[in-house]
Design a protein around this motif. Structure first.
Motif, PDB file in Angstrom:
ATOM      1  N   VAL A 194      43.206  38.444  43.929  1.00 26.69           N
ATOM      2  CA  VAL A 194      42.145  38.153  44.893  1.00 26.69           C
ATOM      3  C   VAL A 194      42.664  38.347  46.312  1.00 26.69           C
ATOM      4  O   VAL A 194      43.865  38.282  46.558  1.00 26.69           O
ATOM      5  CB  VAL A 194      41.609  36.714  44.704  1.00 26.69           C
ATOM      6  N   PRO A 195      41.755  38.587  47.260  1.00 26.04           N
ATOM      7  CA  PRO A 195      42.194  38.882  48.630  1.00 26.04           C
ATOM      8  C   PRO A 195      42.606  37.646  49.415  1.00 26.04           C
ATOM      9  O   PRO A 195      42.352  36.502  49.011  1.00 26.04           O
ATOM     10  CB  PRO A 195      40.939  39.526  49.245  1.00 26.04           C
ATOM     11  N   ASP A 196      43.226  37.889  50.559  1.00 25.88           N
ATOM     12  CA  ASP A 196      43.553  36.806  51.480  1.00 25.88           C
ATOM     13  C   ASP A 196      42.287  36.043  51.837  1.00 25.88           C
ATOM     14  O   ASP A 196      41.216  36.637  52.038  1.00 25.88           O
ATOM     15  CB  ASP A 196      44.177  37.363  52.764  1.00 25.88           C
ATOM     16  N   ALA A 210      35.426  39.970  41.033  1.00 24.57           N
ATOM     17  CA  ALA A 210      34.835  38.716  41.517  1.00 24.57           C
ATOM     18  C   ALA A 210      35.420  38.330  42.862  1.00 24.57           C
ATOM     19  O   ALA A 210      34.708  37.848  43.755  1.00 24.57           O
ATOM     20  CB  ALA A 210      35.059  37.607  40.493  1.00 24.57           C
ATOM     21  N   GLY A 211      36.724  38.551  43.039  1.00 23.80           N
ATOM     22  CA  GLY A 211      37.368  38.220  44.299  1.00 23.80           C
ATOM     23  C   GLY A 211      36.864  39.040  45.468  1.00 23.80           C
ATOM     24  O   GLY A 211      36.945  38.601  46.628  1.00 23.80           O
ATOM     25  N   GLN A 212      36.327  40.213  45.187  1.00 27.27           N
ATOM     26  CA  GLN A 212      35.795  41.082  46.237  1.00 27.27           C
ATOM     27  C   GLN A 212      34.376  40.715  46.625  1.00 27.27           C
ATOM     28  O   GLN A 212      33.893  41.115  47.690  1.00 27.27           O
ATOM     29  CB  GLN A 212      35.846  42.542  45.779  1.00 27.27           C
ATOM     30  N   HIS A 220      37.792  44.448  31.369  1.00 25.41           N
ATOM     31  CA  HIS A 220      37.790  42.987  31.435  1.00 25.41           C
ATOM     32  C   HIS A 220      38.939  42.464  32.295  1.00 25.41           C
ATOM     33  O   HIS A 220      38.786  41.468  33.007  1.00 25.41           O
ATOM     34  CB  HIS A 220      37.874  42.396  30.029  1.00 25.41           C
ATOM     35  N   LYS A 221      40.080  43.136  32.249  1.00 22.17           N
ATOM     36  CA  LYS A 221      41.237  42.673  33.010  1.00 22.17           C
ATOM     37  C   LYS A 221      41.035  42.824  34.516  1.00 22.17           C
ATOM     38  O   LYS A 221      41.823  42.277  35.307  1.00 22.17           O
ATOM     39  CB  LYS A 221      42.494  43.407  32.574  1.00 22.17           C
ATOM     40  N   ARG A 222      39.990  43.531  34.934  1.00 26.30           N
ATOM     41  CA  ARG A 222      39.720  43.711  36.362  1.00 26.30           C
ATOM     42  C   ARG A 222      38.557  42.848  36.847  1.00 26.30           C
ATOM     43  O   ARG A 222      38.155  42.943  38.006  1.00 26.30           O
ATOM     44  CB  ARG A 222      39.429  45.178  36.663  1.00 26.30           C
TER      45      ARG A 222
END
Length: 246
Positions: free
Chosen positions: A62-64, A33-35, A26-28
């Motif tokens: 999350v990514p740039d 989602a950011g990917q 869950h912590k990931r």
């Protein structure tokens, strides 16, 4: 052209399987989602304050290029006299949300359907919203849910302050289709559970064209799939992202 597409929140048990792979901690989930998305509307801030470290951790997950919108506290908008809300607005804006840094997108100010347009009171409220916080430029998206806001005076006062009227595609609430800022904020609320991607191909084509039209002239676009058949919203967002990339 910057078009950010996502969903509301990232913690939703029915997404475990259709969206999140089996066994994912869950912590990931935010990292995952950011990917696969390019934006998320943070809704937890509507119900309570967060710690500065929490915002910093979200930004690091999350990514740039990813953007969060942050839903304003209900104590700022669910008031009889909006113009008296300076203290609650300050409390919300100083809780640490600027720790999101360059991942910070618009602040989403949502009003209840019972709130009607009062010209002087609403202007007083908008005047309380700062242009910057902790050195970061703020963008403000105003979502109203009563027909009384179909008033040129409301549109003008929002446009004068470079704030966006939220485009709400909903069966329940009015949609005020006016471009009043250097960005667009849209919430799509008609996903269907019997469609694997939430919206069919024709609808996705429509929203891809609409998003690109909104983005003309270097206007940023923030588009979130909200409500409707919520279990399908991540799939709808991913399908629209793919359409925009074609």
């Amino acid at each position: 052209m910057s078009i950010y597409v996502g969903v509301g929140g990232w913690t939703f048990e029915p997404w475990r399987g259709p969206f999140y792979p089996a066994g994912l901690a869950h912590k990931r989930e935010l990292e995952y989602a950011g990917q696969h998305l390019t934006g998320i509307e943070i809704n937890g801030t509507y119900y309570g304050s967060q710690k500065p470290e929490t915002f910093a951790n979200w930004a690091a997950s999350v990514p740039d290029g990813f953007k969060f919108s942050v839903k304003a506290s209900r104590f700022t908008t669910n008031r009889k006299v909006l113009a008296d809300g300076a203290g609650s607005i300050e409390k919300f804006l100083t809780q640490g949300l600027t720790r999101l840094g360059d991942r910070l997108g618009p602040i989403h100010w949502q009003f209840m359907a019972t709130k009607k347009f009062d010209r002087d009171d609403f202007a007083g409220f908008l005047d309380l919203l700062p242009e910057t916080q902790d050195g970061l430029k703020l963008r403000h998206a105003i979502e109203v849910r009563d027909e009384s806001f179909r008033d040129p005076a409301f549109v003008d006062m929002v446009r004068e302050r470079n704030m966006a009227i939220v485009y709400a595609d909903s069966d329940e609430f009015p949609c005020i289709d006016e471009q009043t800022a250097d960005f667009t904020y849209a919430r799509l609320q008609r996903s269907q559970e019997d469609v694997e991607t939430g919206y069919d191909a024709e609808a996705l084509d429509h929203w891809a064209k609409r998003a690109k039209a909104w983005a003309e002239g270097d206007r940023d676009v923030y588009l979130f799939f909200i409500s409707g058949a919520k279990v399908r919203n991540p799939a709808a967002a991913q399908a629209l992202i793919a359409k925009l990339a074609e």
